[in-house]
Design a protein around this motif. Structure first.
Motif, PDB file in Angstrom:
ATOM      1  N   LEU A  76      49.835  44.664  48.881  1.00 18.01           N
ATOM      2  CA  LEU A  76      49.748  44.887  50.326  1.00 18.01           C
ATOM      3  C   LEU A  76      50.011  43.579  51.053  1.00 18.01           C
ATOM      4  O   LEU A  76      49.499  42.529  50.671  1.00 18.01           O
ATOM      5  CB  LEU A  76      48.339  45.388  50.688  1.00 18.01           C
ATOM      6  CG  LEU A  76      48.066  45.674  52.166  1.00 18.01           C
ATOM      7  CD1 LEU A  76      48.896  46.865  52.652  1.00 18.01           C
ATOM      8  CD2 LEU A  76      46.585  45.947  52.403  1.00 18.01           C
ATOM      9  N   ASP A  77      50.816  43.676  52.102  1.00 18.42           N
ATOM     10  CA  ASP A  77      51.006  42.529  52.985  1.00 18.42           C
ATOM     11  C   ASP A  77      50.471  42.891  54.358  1.00 18.42           C
ATOM     12  O   ASP A  77      50.618  44.030  54.807  1.00 18.42           O
ATOM     13  CB  ASP A  77      52.499  42.171  53.113  1.00 18.42           C
ATOM     14  CG  ASP A  77      53.020  41.537  51.833  1.00 18.42           C
ATOM     15  OD1 ASP A  77      52.184  41.083  51.019  1.00 18.42           O
ATOM     16  OD2 ASP A  77      54.246  41.499  51.657  1.00 18.42           O
ATOM     17  N   ILE A  78      49.871  41.932  55.009  1.00 20.26           N
ATOM     18  CA  ILE A  78      49.363  42.160  56.358  1.00 20.26           C
ATOM     19  C   ILE A  78      49.925  41.041  57.238  1.00 20.26           C
ATOM     20  O   ILE A  78      49.824  39.856  56.890  1.00 20.26           O
ATOM     21  CB  ILE A  78      47.819  42.133  56.400  1.00 20.26           C
ATOM     22  CG1 ILE A  78      47.253  43.201  55.448  1.00 20.26           C
ATOM     23  CG2 ILE A  78      47.311  42.349  57.818  1.00 20.26           C
ATOM     24  CD1 ILE A  78      45.762  43.072  55.185  1.00 20.26           C
ATOM     25  N   ALA A  79      50.513  41.452  58.352  1.00 19.57           N
ATOM     26  CA  ALA A  79      51.167  40.453  59.213  1.00 19.57           C
ATOM     27  C   ALA A  79      50.203  39.951  60.282  1.00 19.57           C
ATOM     28  O   ALA A  79      49.220  40.615  60.626  1.00 19.57           O
ATOM     29  CB  ALA A  79      52.392  41.079  59.876  1.00 19.57           C
ATOM     30  N   GLU A  80      50.494  38.780  60.792  1.00 18.14           N
ATOM     31  CA  GLU A  80      49.717  38.263  61.922  1.00 18.14           C
ATOM     32  C   GLU A  80      49.963  39.174  63.125  1.00 18.14           C
ATOM     33  O   GLU A  80      51.068  39.674  63.320  1.00 18.14           O
ATOM     34  CB  GLU A  80      50.131  36.829  62.240  1.00 18.14           C
ATOM     35  CG  GLU A  80      49.691  35.860  61.163  1.00 18.14           C
ATOM     36  CD  GLU A  80      50.053  34.419  61.484  1.00 18.14           C
ATOM     37  OE1 GLU A  80      50.557  34.158  62.597  1.00 18.14           O
ATOM     38  OE2 GLU A  80      49.843  33.565  60.610  1.00 18.14           O
ATOM     39  N   GLY A  81      48.960  39.417  63.903  1.00 20.10           N
ATOM     40  CA  GLY A  81      49.090  40.276  65.073  1.00 20.10           C
ATOM     41  C   GLY A  81      49.086  41.749  64.732  1.00 20.10           C
ATOM     42  O   GLY A  81      49.331  42.591  65.596  1.00 20.10           O
ATOM     43  N   GLY A 115      59.800  40.034  61.376  1.00 15.83           N
ATOM     44  CA  GLY A 115      59.745  38.796  62.148  1.00 15.83           C
ATOM     45  C   GLY A 115      58.348  38.219  62.308  1.00 15.83           C
ATOM     46  O   GLY A 115      58.195  37.143  62.867  1.00 15.83           O
ATOM     47  N   ARG A 116      57.360  38.940  61.819  1.00 15.31           N
ATOM     48  CA  ARG A 116      56.001  38.403  61.933  1.00 15.31           C
ATOM     49  C   ARG A 116      55.626  37.658  60.651  1.00 15.31           C
ATOM     50  O   ARG A 116      56.009  38.072  59.555  1.00 15.31           O
ATOM     51  CB  ARG A 116      54.996  39.524  62.168  1.00 15.31           C
ATOM     52  CG  ARG A 116      55.062  40.094  63.565  1.00 15.31           C
ATOM     53  CD  ARG A 116      53.983  41.128  63.736  1.00 15.31           C
ATOM     54  NE  ARG A 116      54.044  41.726  65.052  1.00 15.31           N
ATOM     55  CZ  ARG A 116      53.309  42.764  65.414  1.00 15.31           C
ATOM     56  NH1 ARG A 116      52.484  43.326  64.563  1.00 15.31           N
ATOM     57  NH2 ARG A 116      53.406  43.257  66.632  1.00 15.31           N
ATOM     58  N   ALA A 117      54.840  36.600  60.833  1.00 14.54           N
ATOM     59  CA  ALA A 117      54.400  35.846  59.660  1.00 14.54           C
ATOM     60  C   ALA A 117      53.384  36.664  58.883  1.00 14.54           C
ATOM     61  O   ALA A 117      52.614  37.434  59.459  1.00 14.54           O
ATOM     62  CB  ALA A 117      53.775  34.533  60.103  1.00 14.54           C
ATOM     63  N   VAL A 129      44.072  41.691  68.366  1.00 14.34           N
ATOM     64  CA  VAL A 129      45.478  41.745  67.985  1.00 14.34           C
ATOM     65  C   VAL A 129      46.365  41.034  68.998  1.00 14.34           C
ATOM     66  O   VAL A 129      47.289  40.320  68.640  1.00 14.34           O
ATOM     67  CB  VAL A 129      45.919  43.216  67.823  1.00 14.34           C
ATOM     68  CG1 VAL A 129      47.395  43.292  67.463  1.00 14.34           C
ATOM     69  CG2 VAL A 129      45.078  43.862  66.742  1.00 14.34           C
ATOM     70  N   GLU A 130      46.029  41.192  70.272  1.00 17.42           N
ATOM     71  CA  GLU A 130      46.891  40.591  71.281  1.00 17.42           C
ATOM     72  C   GLU A 130      46.826  39.068  71.254  1.00 17.42           C
ATOM     73  O   GLU A 130      47.633  38.395  71.856  1.00 17.42           O
ATOM     74  CB  GLU A 130      46.534  41.150  72.669  1.00 17.42           C
ATOM     75  CG  GLU A 130      47.013  42.593  72.800  1.00 17.42           C
ATOM     76  CD  GLU A 130      46.679  43.203  74.144  1.00 17.42           C
ATOM     77  OE1 GLU A 130      46.182  42.461  75.012  1.00 17.42           O
ATOM     78  OE2 GLU A 130      46.906  44.405  74.303  1.00 17.42           O
ATOM     79  N   SER A 131      45.847  38.562  70.551  1.00 16.57           N
ATOM     80  CA  SER A 131      45.773  37.105  70.401  1.00 16.57           C
ATOM     81  C   SER A 131      46.497  36.653  69.142  1.00 16.57           C
ATOM     82  O   SER A 131      46.385  35.492  68.758  1.00 16.57           O
ATOM     83  CB  SER A 131      44.307  36.672  70.328  1.00 16.57           C
ATOM     84  OG  SER A 131      43.602  37.190  71.416  1.00 16.57           O
ATOM     85  N   GLY A 132      47.173  37.594  68.495  1.00 11.66           N
ATOM     86  CA  GLY A 132      47.955  37.219  67.312  1.00 11.66           C
ATOM     87  C   GLY A 132      47.168  37.188  66.026  1.00 11.66           C
ATOM     88  O   GLY A 132      47.638  36.687  65.014  1.00 11.66           O
ATOM     89  N   ARG A 133      46.005  37.745  66.065  1.00 12.46           N
ATOM     90  CA  ARG A 133      45.213  37.768  64.836  1.00 12.46           C
ATOM     91  C   ARG A 133      45.594  38.967  63.983  1.00 12.46           C
ATOM     92  O   ARG A 133      46.115  39.963  64.495  1.00 12.46           O
ATOM     93  CB  ARG A 133      43.725  37.877  65.145  1.00 12.46           C
ATOM     94  CG  ARG A 133      43.198  36.710  65.912  1.00 12.46           C
ATOM     95  CD  ARG A 133      41.697  36.843  66.084  1.00 12.46           C
ATOM     96  NE  ARG A 133      41.220  35.673  66.803  1.00 12.46           N
ATOM     97  CZ  ARG A 133      40.915  35.671  68.085  1.00 12.46           C
ATOM     98  NH1 ARG A 133      41.021  36.762  68.807  1.00 12.46           N
ATOM     99  NH2 ARG A 133      40.509  34.563  68.663  1.00 12.46           N
ATOM    100  N   ALA A 134      45.295  38.878  62.715  1.00 15.90           N
ATOM    101  CA  ALA A 134      45.448  40.048  61.848  1.00 15.90           C
ATOM    102  C   ALA A 134      44.095  40.743  61.769  1.00 15.90           C
ATOM    103  O   ALA A 134      43.062  40.078  61.705  1.00 15.90           O
ATOM    104  CB  ALA A 134      45.892  39.602  60.466  1.00 15.90           C
TER     105      ALA A 134
END
Lengths: 257, 382
Positions: free
Chosen positions: A52-57, A23-25, A215-220
């Motif tokens: 490799l994929d890395i999600a937001e947050g 569910g994360r972009a 991370v809590e701000s939604g950053r990767a």
């Protein structure tokens, strides 16, 4: 770790999505990335097809022995190194399609950097150091300084804004570096061995800060590290060896197997 | 802001850079100012001869001290040229001067028109130009009277040659009736002013006795046209004062090594300044390369990084220029007071400014190149 437990795991350990929370972009999408250094008999294949994929947050750590390709991979993801092959799309943008000026602008707007040796400019106050990404973006000096001081306040250094970096401890300097990496609100933060120059307790403080503020701000967050003590702060850990991702795990214990 | 703070924070290198540029600016300004001062002095006699619109001379004359006398008849021919209001003779030649104690010196005798005394120095210190009408009278240079014209009496006490003293010029008596002040000259021999006729008595008999003819033009006459007319009708050279100055300066510059010598000194100042500054600047950049790499990684464009280095170079250049030119001006004040040639016009300040700018830009080129090729990925290599 709560966040780690909340993550969904997959059966294929080298699947780029392995362990990725649903569910994360997707912030970073790497496919079949290759990178070599040198020529002829001296060629060194640093990356041999990385997926490799890395999600937001998400906070992902890249781990592995020296020379396994961690630094090369983080450099490619950060857009400071050209790959030889494959695809690397960051927030929908393929670096290959940008010229050097556009790529620099993209980095200035979207990526924050935390370096192993902090890389703070010793002749600037810590507030001025933190304001650098904003100045690069073209913000006015006073506005940039105000925002930098606010960010330093968030990392607990609000009363030291006028100090020079050398007056601070290693941990405090790394907090300044984190403030600098976050001040312009990037969507991706890349950290190169952020705790290697710090003692255990200070490393803990720095990682908690990274988790909390970033991370809590939604950053990767992509963290390159050798430091096993901080593995528990990762949502996922990608173990690299000889230019490959050997496995991607959500629990550091799984690295033992 | 970042560039300036980076530069000034490294005090040792910053001071080294400023010293390098200051040295270059000082050397270039000082040497060029002395050169200009000397050049100005080559034609100081023309500057200090007030009044003539045209200087007439033998066509072979190449500079102001080049005496190639003309026949007296040329004076009458010049007076007949269209546009000439009047023309007077001037004599100028080297002579031997014997001081009251018998010591000899070389000097330059300048003979002024007997009737008008036209061409006499503007500033008379003692006596008057009119006193030249007295028998045997001469005017001497006040500045030289206490230096080259000092003589010791029987009591051994040295005294400056002054009004009332008698000397000999080529074994003929001359009496000092006044002193004057003129600009320092490139030629060190003291100039003695007297009347034209008396000057001839001091010198061996010659058929040609006119060194220069000084011409005043009629109102509304064009100097160029009259000069052309004089050249056409008499075959003599006719120069406006500025042209005669240029002729003299060009001779000194082209026929002596002075231009090469001073040019070398100025060039050396430029070169050494550039090398010292360039090397220091390059090491400063190398010391900060990881910061430049970090800035590049963080998204600073090449133009921003080049701008930073150019700003640093310009700041160093500006400070070094101010200090160097200021030092040269102060040094010039001391030199000037000591009688040495020093001329610092605004055009020289512009020249030095451009040269210092050149030093700074050249010094920063290597640094710019180094920063442009620095790999931003190097920030991840610990």
């Amino acid at each position: 770790m709560q966040m780690t437990q909340a993550l969904h795991t997959t059966s294929t350990l080298t699947d780029p999505h392995a362990g990725l929370a649903q569910g994360r972009a997707i912030a970073v999408k790497c496919r079949a990335i290759t990178k070599s250094y040198g020529t002829g008999d001296n060629v060194v294949r640093a990356l041999r097809g990385i997926d490799l994929d890395i999600a937001e947050g998400e906070l992902i750590m890249l781990v592995g022995p020296s020379g396994c390709g961690k630094t090369t991979l983080i450099s490619v993801i950060a857009g400071v190194l050209d790959r030889d092959g494959g695809e690397c799309v960051v927030f929908g943008q393929d670096y290959e399609k940008l010229n050097s000026t556009e790529r620099a602008r993209f980095r200035a707007q979207n990526i924050g950097f935390v370096f192993q040796s902090f890389n703070l400019i010793p002749t600037l106050s810590i507030a001025e150091n933190v304001s650098v990404p904003l100045l690069i973006q073209g913000k006015g000096r006073h506005a940039a300084l105000r925002e930098a001081e606010a960010m330093l306040d968030r990392v607990g250094l609000g009363k030291r804004v006028k100090d020079l970096p050398q007056k601070l401890s290693g941990g405090q300097q790394q907090r300044v570096a984190i403030a600098r990496a976050l001040v312009h609100h990037p969507r991706l933060v890349v950290c190169d061995e952020p705790t290697s120059a710090l003692d255990a307790a200070t490393g803990e403080v720095v990682m908690k800060l990274l988790r909390q503020v970033a991370v809590e701000s939604g950053r990767a967050l992509v963290v390159v590290t050798h430091d096993q003590r901080i593995f528990r702060y990762a949502d996922r850990i990608a173990a690299l060896d000889d230019g490959h991702i050997e496995r991607i795990v959500t629990d550091a214990k799984d690295l033992q197997h | 802001m970042i560039a300036m703070r980076m530069l000034m924070g490294d005090k040792a290198r910053y001071v080294g850079l400023v010293i390098g540029v200051t040295f270059a600016a000082l050397l270039m300004t000082q040497q060029a100012a002395i050169f200009l001062g000397l050049t100005t002095r080559t034609y100081s006699f023309v500057t200090d001869t007030p009044g003539p619109d045209l200087w007439i001379m033998d066509p072979e004359v190449e500079h102001v001290a080049d005496s190639k006398p003309m026949l007296q008849t040329q004076l009458y021919r010049i007076r007949g040229v269209e546009g000439v209001e009047w023309a007077v003779p001037m004599y100028r030649a080297f002579a031997k001067l014997r001081l009251p104690n018998g010591k000899t010196r070389s000097c330059i005798i300048t003979g002024l028109d007997d009737a008008t005394l036209f061409g006499a120095p503007r500033e008379i210190v003692e006596g008057s130009v009119e006193q030249l009408r007295q028998p045997d009278s001469i005017l001497i240079d006040a500045a030289q009277s206490g230096t080259r014209l000092v003589w010791a009496g029987a009591d051994g006490v040295e005294r400056a040659l002054g009004v009332g003293d008698s000397i000999e010029l080529n074994d003929r008596r001359a009496k000092v009736v006044g002193t004057y002040r003129i600009s320092p000259s490139f030629f060190w021999e003291p100039t003695i002013y007297t009347t034209f006729t008396r000057a001839l008595t001091f010198m061996p008999q010659e058929r040609r006795t006119l060194t220069f003819i000084l011409v005043k033009l009629k109102a509304g006459a064009d100097a160029k046209d009259v000069a052309a007319g004089i050249r056409a009708s008499t075959g003599m050279s006719a120069h406006r004062p500025e042209e005669f100055k240029r002729l003299t300066a060009e001779y000194i510059l082209t026929k002596t090594g002075i231009l090469v010598n001073f040019g070398l000194a100025v060039g050396l100042g430029f070169l050494i300044g550039m090398l010292v500054t360039g090397q220091t600047f390059y090491h400063f950049t190398l010391d900060n390369l990881r910061h430049f790499a970090a800035l590049k990684a963080m998204g600073a464009s090449s133009s921003v990084l080049v701008g930073m280095i150019v700003a640093q170079a310009l700041l160093v250049g500006l400070i070094g220029y101010g200090l160097g030119v200021g030092g040269a001006a102060a040094m010039g004040g001391v030199l000037d007071a000591g009688g040495l040639a020093f001329h610092l016009p605004w055009s020289l300040l512009v020249f030095t400014g451009v040269a210092v700018l050149g030093v700074s830009v050249c010094a920063s080129l290597l640094s710019i190149r180094r920063v442009l090729v620095v790999d931003p990925a190097s920030v991840f290599k610990s």
